[in-house]
Design a protein around this motif. Sequence first.
Motif, mmCIF file in Angstrom:
data_model
loop_
_atom_site.group_PDB
_atom_site.id
_atom_site.type_symbol
_atom_site.label_atom_id
_atom_site.label_comp_id
_atom_site.label_asym_id
_atom_site.label_seq_id
_atom_site.Cartn_x
_atom_site.Cartn_y
_atom_site.Cartn_z
ATOM 1 N N GLU A 31 -22.909 -6.295 -14.568
ATOM 2 C CA GLU A 31 -22.337 -6.901 -15.772
ATOM 3 C C GLU A 31 -22.691 -8.380 -15.841
ATOM 4 O O GLU A 31 -22.544 -9.114 -14.862
ATOM 5 C CB GLU A 31 -20.824 -6.729 -15.794
ATOM 6 N N SER A 32 -23.125 -8.806 -16.992
ATOM 7 C CA SER A 32 -23.449 -10.210 -17.198
ATOM 8 C C SER A 32 -23.375 -10.505 -18.685
ATOM 9 O O SER A 32 -23.212 -9.610 -19.511
ATOM 10 C CB SER A 32 -24.861 -10.518 -16.663
ATOM 11 N N VAL A 33 -23.457 -11.795 -18.999
ATOM 12 C CA VAL A 33 -23.432 -12.240 -20.394
ATOM 13 C C VAL A 33 -24.850 -12.556 -20.832
ATOM 14 O O VAL A 33 -25.558 -13.322 -20.168
ATOM 15 C CB VAL A 33 -22.527 -13.491 -20.541
ATOM 16 N N ARG A 34 -25.282 -11.951 -21.939
ATOM 17 C CA ARG A 34 -26.637 -12.203 -22.426
ATOM 18 C C ARG A 34 -26.826 -13.678 -22.806
ATOM 19 O O ARG A 34 -25.862 -14.354 -23.177
ATOM 20 C CB ARG A 34 -26.916 -11.313 -23.628
ATOM 21 N N ALA A 35 -28.048 -14.113 -22.738
ATOM 22 C CA ALA A 35 -28.358 -15.535 -22.970
ATOM 23 C C ALA A 35 -27.903 -16.007 -24.339
ATOM 24 O O ALA A 35 -27.374 -17.119 -24.483
ATOM 25 C CB ALA A 35 -29.865 -15.767 -22.808
ATOM 26 N N GLU A 36 -28.086 -15.171 -25.382
ATOM 27 C CA GLU A 36 -27.726 -15.616 -26.734
ATOM 28 C C GLU A 36 -26.211 -15.793 -26.877
ATOM 29 O O GLU A 36 -25.740 -16.619 -27.669
ATOM 30 C CB GLU A 36 -28.254 -14.630 -27.790
ATOM 31 N N ILE A 37 -25.451 -15.031 -26.115
ATOM 32 C CA ILE A 37 -23.987 -15.203 -26.120
ATOM 33 C C ILE A 37 -23.598 -16.364 -25.225
ATOM 34 O O ILE A 37 -22.781 -17.211 -25.587
ATOM 35 C CB ILE A 37 -23.295 -13.902 -25.674
ATOM 36 N N GLY A 38 -24.200 -16.404 -24.051
ATOM 37 C CA GLY A 38 -23.859 -17.444 -23.084
ATOM 38 C C GLY A 38 -24.107 -18.847 -23.605
ATOM 39 O O GLY A 38 -23.313 -19.766 -23.348
ATOM 40 N N LYS A 39 -25.177 -19.028 -24.373
ATOM 41 C CA LYS A 39 -25.477 -20.360 -24.906
ATOM 42 C C LYS A 39 -24.374 -20.842 -25.842
ATOM 43 O O LYS A 39 -23.923 -21.993 -25.758
ATOM 44 C CB LYS A 39 -26.811 -20.324 -25.634
ATOM 45 N N SER A 40 -23.903 -19.960 -26.732
ATOM 46 C CA SER A 40 -22.833 -20.342 -27.666
ATOM 47 C C SER A 40 -21.524 -20.596 -26.923
ATOM 48 O O SER A 40 -20.780 -21.531 -27.239
ATOM 49 C CB SER A 40 -22.633 -19.237 -28.711
ATOM 50 N N LEU A 41 -21.232 -19.774 -25.922
ATOM 51 C CA LEU A 41 -19.987 -19.956 -25.167
ATOM 52 C C LEU A 41 -20.016 -21.244 -24.350
ATOM 53 O O LEU A 41 -18.991 -21.914 -24.203
ATOM 54 C CB LEU A 41 -19.754 -18.751 -24.245
ATOM 55 N N GLN A 42 -21.185 -21.583 -23.815
ATOM 56 C CA GLN A 42 -21.298 -22.853 -23.092
ATOM 57 C C GLN A 42 -21.017 -24.021 -24.022
ATOM 58 O O GLN A 42 -20.297 -24.969 -23.671
ATOM 59 C CB GLN A 42 -22.693 -22.994 -22.480
ATOM 60 N N GLY A 43 -21.556 -23.926 -25.238
ATOM 61 C CA GLY A 43 -21.275 -24.970 -26.226
ATOM 62 C C GLY A 43 -19.803 -25.024 -26.577
ATOM 63 O O GLY A 43 -19.227 -26.113 -26.721
ATOM 64 N N ALA A 44 -19.172 -23.858 -26.713
ATOM 65 C CA ALA A 44 -17.736 -23.816 -27.022
ATOM 66 C C ALA A 44 -16.924 -24.439 -25.910
ATOM 67 O O ALA A 44 -15.964 -25.185 -26.148
ATOM 68 C CB ALA A 44 -17.302 -22.368 -27.252
ATOM 69 N N GLN A 45 -17.308 -24.165 -24.677
ATOM 70 C CA GLN A 45 -16.585 -24.714 -23.536
ATOM 71 C C GLN A 45 -16.668 -26.234 -23.511
ATOM 72 O O GLN A 45 -15.661 -26.920 -23.272
ATOM 73 C CB GLN A 45 -17.150 -24.124 -22.247
ATOM 74 N N GLU A 46 -17.850 -26.769 -23.767
ATOM 75 C CA GLU A 46 -18.007 -28.226 -23.788
ATOM 76 C C GLU A 46 -17.182 -28.844 -24.912
ATOM 77 O O GLU A 46 -16.578 -29.913 -24.744
ATOM 78 C CB GLU A 46 -19.493 -28.582 -23.951
ATOM 79 N N ALA A 66 -23.319 -11.610 -32.053
ATOM 80 C CA ALA A 66 -24.326 -10.877 -31.289
ATOM 81 C C ALA A 66 -24.049 -9.377 -31.374
ATOM 82 O O ALA A 66 -22.906 -8.947 -31.250
ATOM 83 C CB ALA A 66 -24.330 -11.330 -29.834
ATOM 84 N N PRO A 67 -25.080 -8.567 -31.583
ATOM 85 C CA PRO A 67 -24.856 -7.117 -31.761
ATOM 86 C C PRO A 67 -24.528 -6.409 -30.448
ATOM 87 O O PRO A 67 -24.940 -6.847 -29.372
ATOM 88 C CB PRO A 67 -26.197 -6.629 -32.315
ATOM 89 N N ASN A 68 -23.774 -5.325 -30.561
ATOM 90 C CA ASN A 68 -23.501 -4.410 -29.456
ATOM 91 C C ASN A 68 -23.026 -5.095 -28.169
ATOM 92 O O ASN A 68 -23.654 -4.965 -27.110
ATOM 93 C CB ASN A 68 -24.755 -3.575 -29.149
ATOM 94 N N PRO A 69 -21.913 -5.858 -28.233
ATOM 95 C CA PRO A 69 -21.432 -6.506 -27.009
ATOM 96 C C PRO A 69 -20.956 -5.474 -25.987
ATOM 97 O O PRO A 69 -20.408 -4.435 -26.341
ATOM 98 C CB PRO A 69 -20.265 -7.357 -27.508
ATOM 99 N N THR A 70 -21.188 -5.774 -24.725
ATOM 100 C CA THR A 70 -20.684 -4.912 -23.659
ATOM 101 C C THR A 70 -19.184 -5.148 -23.493
ATOM 102 O O THR A 70 -18.618 -6.116 -24.023
ATOM 103 C CB THR A 70 -21.389 -5.229 -22.332
ATOM 104 N N ALA A 71 -18.533 -4.303 -22.711
ATOM 105 C CA ALA A 71 -17.091 -4.474 -22.455
ATOM 106 C C ALA A 71 -16.833 -5.812 -21.780
ATOM 107 O O ALA A 71 -15.849 -6.502 -22.085
ATOM 108 C CB ALA A 71 -16.572 -3.322 -21.590
#
Length: 406
Positions: A31-46, A66-71
Amino acid sequence: MKTHTRAWFAALLLGVAAGYAPAQTPAPAQESVRAEIGKSLQGAQELMKAGKFREALAKVREADAAPNPTAYERFILDRMRGSAAAGAGDEVVASRSFEAALASGRLQPAEALAILEALASSAYRTKDYAKAIEVAQRYFKEGGKSEPMRNLMTSAHYLSGDHAGVIRDMQQRVQAVEQSVPVVDETTLRMLAASYAKLGDDAGYANTLEKLLVHHPKKDYWEDRLTRLQNSAAFSDRLMLDLYRLRLATGTLDSTEQYFEMAQLALQAALPFEAKRVVDLGYAAGKFGSGAEAERHKRLRELVNRQAAEDEKALRVEVVGRTGEALVNMGQALVSAGRYDKGIELLEHGVAKGGLKRPEDARLHLAVAYFQGGSKPKAVETFKAVRGGEGVADLARLWGIHASRN
């Protein structure tokens, strides 16, 4: 009932700090976070670290697209969205997101407790008392031990008309105290107080009354003790707002006149948020809004609402003065607005800096802020340290009794 805003932001800050780091929320290796999701979340965190919660919420929405997110990705998105929404004041979105994060079963125990506390506080503020009780019960079942949460649950029982629930909560708390603290029986103390009264020994009567408050706290005892303090020759009128605060905390602020005067004193002290809270409580208790004075009550409500709105714009920590007095004044204003962490920090700095006109008054206000902010041990310790005459030490001692039992 004190506010539980601090609990809400405790969950918020925990969520921000945890982010989506695997060390905080272990996930299986696949399980991991895809790059396109992770980039936005990193920005949100900052953005959240910078206090820009609405912008952070917008960043989370980008990640949501982002389409089809995993659990696992849904879990991370829910937690981050909840934190951003909480900071932005969107309790509906925050609650829905945190509930989804809880339902995932992926939260660490400490984080789950903080979020449960936040959810119960949110439900209480929106007057969904049934949900507040349900979430609070889950919080304690999962190992939570917060005293403010016990107060919230008891208050929710009371406000929803579930007096049997109030009794259950209070009996459990009394039994816990009785198991750890030697208790002098009430009949003995009442007889002792009556004997002091017969002899005209006011000091002995007051001392025994305080023992009754320690071992058998009742509204009648609080009413008696606070009325005697207010009427004593040594009591200073400048402490009337402080006395009303203790009356409010102990349930002895009863009359319309008391609510009205407390609100006026808070306005005079440049604390419009506190004035607004008192007026709102007055209306909720049926003290305002009816009878010959209804129009006067309405004008007061309009005044406190207007001044609170103006103060919201003016409360800028970055322009606080450098003197101890300025730090204390700004700190108390922030505490009255529910911004406990920063308010307490400024109060601490002001008291430590010195140069105060009334240092013991400031120490009393710091102790009350600790208590209202949920730091009970610090509150009790600080109440014990207050000295001085004119009633300030008496108020601190009585606050200490109340804080030790609540």
